[in-house]
Scaffold this motif. Structure first.
Motif, PDB file in Angstrom:
ATOM      1  N   VAL A 135       0.828  -1.221   0.000  1.00  0.00           N
ATOM      2  CA  VAL A 135       0.000   0.000   0.000  1.00  0.00           C
ATOM      3  C   VAL A 135       0.860   1.268   0.000  1.00  0.00           C
ATOM      4  O   VAL A 135       0.646   2.152  -0.839  1.00  0.00           O
ATOM      5  CB  VAL A 135      -1.015  -0.017   1.166  1.00  0.00           C
ATOM      6  CG1 VAL A 135      -1.690   1.342   1.314  1.00  0.00           C
ATOM      7  CG2 VAL A 135      -2.050  -1.112   0.935  1.00  0.00           C
ATOM      8  N   PRO A 136       1.838   1.395   0.918  1.00  0.00           N
ATOM      9  CA  PRO A 136       2.671   2.609   0.851  1.00  0.00           C
ATOM     10  C   PRO A 136       3.463   2.726  -0.444  1.00  0.00           C
ATOM     11  O   PRO A 136       3.675   3.834  -0.950  1.00  0.00           O
ATOM     12  CB  PRO A 136       3.595   2.493   2.068  1.00  0.00           C
ATOM     13  CG  PRO A 136       3.462   1.115   2.584  1.00  0.00           C
ATOM     14  CD  PRO A 136       2.149   0.596   2.125  1.00  0.00           C
ATOM     15  N   VAL A 137       3.874   1.598  -1.005  1.00  0.00           N
ATOM     16  CA  VAL A 137       4.589   1.645  -2.288  1.00  0.00           C
ATOM     17  C   VAL A 137       3.658   2.153  -3.390  1.00  0.00           C
ATOM     18  O   VAL A 137       4.047   3.005  -4.203  1.00  0.00           O
ATOM     19  CB  VAL A 137       5.162   0.257  -2.654  1.00  0.00           C
ATOM     20  CG1 VAL A 137       5.554   0.196  -4.131  1.00  0.00           C
ATOM     21  CG2 VAL A 137       6.376  -0.058  -1.792  1.00  0.00           C
ATOM     22  N   ALA A 138       2.427   1.663  -3.416  1.00  0.00           N
ATOM     23  CA  ALA A 138       1.468   2.120  -4.433  1.00  0.00           C
ATOM     24  C   ALA A 138       1.204   3.618  -4.309  1.00  0.00           C
ATOM     25  O   ALA A 138       1.192   4.341  -5.317  1.00  0.00           O
ATOM     26  CB  ALA A 138       0.158   1.336  -4.296  1.00  0.00           C
ATOM     27  N   PHE A 143       2.107   9.267  -6.250  1.00  0.00           N
ATOM     28  CA  PHE A 143       2.445  10.659  -5.936  1.00  0.00           C
ATOM     29  C   PHE A 143       3.737  11.093  -6.626  1.00  0.00           C
ATOM     30  O   PHE A 143       3.840  12.220  -7.125  1.00  0.00           O
ATOM     31  CB  PHE A 143       2.557  10.855  -4.421  1.00  0.00           C
ATOM     32  CG  PHE A 143       1.244  10.774  -3.703  1.00  0.00           C
ATOM     33  CD1 PHE A 143       0.129  11.448  -4.186  1.00  0.00           C
ATOM     34  CD2 PHE A 143       1.101  10.008  -2.547  1.00  0.00           C
ATOM     35  CE1 PHE A 143      -1.094  11.369  -3.534  1.00  0.00           C
ATOM     36  CE2 PHE A 143      -0.118   9.922  -1.889  1.00  0.00           C
ATOM     37  CZ  PHE A 143      -1.224  10.603  -2.387  1.00  0.00           C
ATOM     38  N   SER A 144       4.724  10.207  -6.683  1.00  0.00           N
ATOM     39  CA  SER A 144       5.991  10.546  -7.338  1.00  0.00           C
ATOM     40  C   SER A 144       5.793  10.732  -8.837  1.00  0.00           C
ATOM     41  O   SER A 144       6.417  11.593  -9.459  1.00  0.00           O
ATOM     42  CB  SER A 144       7.037   9.452  -7.077  1.00  0.00           C
ATOM     43  OG  SER A 144       7.360   9.389  -5.708  1.00  0.00           O
ATOM     44  N   LYS A 149       8.590  13.243 -11.187  1.00  0.00           N
ATOM     45  CA  LYS A 149       9.976  13.039 -10.766  1.00  0.00           C
ATOM     46  C   LYS A 149      10.715  12.186 -11.784  1.00  0.00           C
ATOM     47  O   LYS A 149      10.097  11.494 -12.603  1.00  0.00           O
ATOM     48  CB  LYS A 149      10.024  12.357  -9.392  1.00  0.00           C
ATOM     49  CG  LYS A 149       9.545  13.225  -8.250  1.00  0.00           C
ATOM     50  CD  LYS A 149       9.790  12.531  -6.912  1.00  0.00           C
ATOM     51  CE  LYS A 149       9.398  13.404  -5.735  1.00  0.00           C
ATOM     52  NZ  LYS A 149       9.707  12.757  -4.437  1.00  0.00           N
ATOM     53  N   SER A 150      12.026  12.215 -11.730  1.00  0.00           N
ATOM     54  CA  SER A 150      12.825  11.389 -12.627  1.00  0.00           C
ATOM     55  C   SER A 150      12.668   9.921 -12.253  1.00  0.00           C
ATOM     56  O   SER A 150      12.274   9.589 -11.130  1.00  0.00           O
ATOM     57  CB  SER A 150      14.305  11.781 -12.522  1.00  0.00           C
ATOM     58  OG  SER A 150      14.825  11.413 -11.254  1.00  0.00           O
ATOM     59  N   THR A 151      12.985   9.048 -13.190  1.00  0.00           N
ATOM     60  CA  THR A 151      12.917   7.604 -12.924  1.00  0.00           C
ATOM     61  C   THR A 151      13.800   7.231 -11.742  1.00  0.00           C
ATOM     62  O   THR A 151      13.411   6.426 -10.884  1.00  0.00           O
ATOM     63  CB  THR A 151      13.350   6.807 -14.172  1.00  0.00           C
ATOM     64  OG1 THR A 151      12.455   7.124 -15.251  1.00  0.00           O
ATOM     65  CG2 THR A 151      13.312   5.310 -13.915  1.00  0.00           C
TER      66      THR A 151
END
Length: 213
Positions: A135-138, A143-144, A149-151
């Protein structure tokens, strides 16, 4: 960043190798508070996917993800098979609908997969499961990507989220799965499912970074 089937195939091989190399950690964690078969099931799934790269190669990304889901359902026992299958089914559904041609598309597909997994397992963050990583990764991925943001930065953010999510399981009391029967005794141990997910996510991020150099 776009999702291509050849990357899915490379990721399958990378994950298989990573699961094998992290066997001692994952197995030890599951033996401490689980039923001891988590590693066997995750390895079986990783090997099954790695062995189907030839048949995946000619498929579109969403077709490949869906085929992986079907394979996991038929080969992986325990709770892990249906849960990981749901993750891939959800990703396939969103990728088919939205495409997978931008970083945000891929983030949305992953988030959709996590939602399908939640729907199947009826779990939530804080129960000392793989969801404490997924969940936090998703959320971080979405958001990133929205922040454009860059890869490199997105992968760094995702890896940090996965590492923190895994560590958060240490002080949790398991309320779902086999470990729930241990109550307070489950506290102080990392969750094996969360560890497996953290390993896979970190490896995929490293593969993305390698592919972009």
């Amino acid at each position: 960043m776009s999702l291509q089937t050849d990357f899915i195939c490379s990721a399958a091989l990378t994950i298989q190798s990573a699961i094998i190399s992290h066997k001692p950690e994952i197995e030890t964690l599951d033996q401490a508070i689980g039923d001891g078969d988590h590693y066997i099931n995750v390895l079986r799934g990783a090997e099954a996917i790695a062995n189907m790269t030839d048949e995946l190669a000619s498929l579109t990304p969403d077709e490949a993800l869906n085929k992986i889901a079907m394979k996991l359902l038929s080969t992986v026992g325990g709770a892990a098979g249906p849960l990981f299958a749901s993750l891939f089914m959800g990703m396939a559904k969103v990728a088919k609908h939205n495409g997978a041609n931008t970083t945000l598309d891929i983030a949305a597909a992953f988030a959709g997969g996590v939602q399908e997994l939640i729907k199947r397992g009826k779990g939530k963050v804080g129960e000392k499961t793989m969801l404490d990583v997924l969940v936090p990764v998703a959320h971080t991925f979405i958001f990133s990507a929205i922040e454009n943001k860059s890869t490199t930065d997105i992968c760094a953010d995702i890896k940090t989220a996965a590492d923190k999510g895994l560590e958060s399981t240490r002080d949790l009391i398991a309320t779902r799965g086999r470990a729930a029967g241990l109550g307070e005794r489950s506290k102080g141990h990392l969750d094996a499912g969360a560890k497996s997910c953290q390993v896979m996510i970190n490896e995929i991020c490293d593969l993305i970074l390698k592919s972009n150099t």
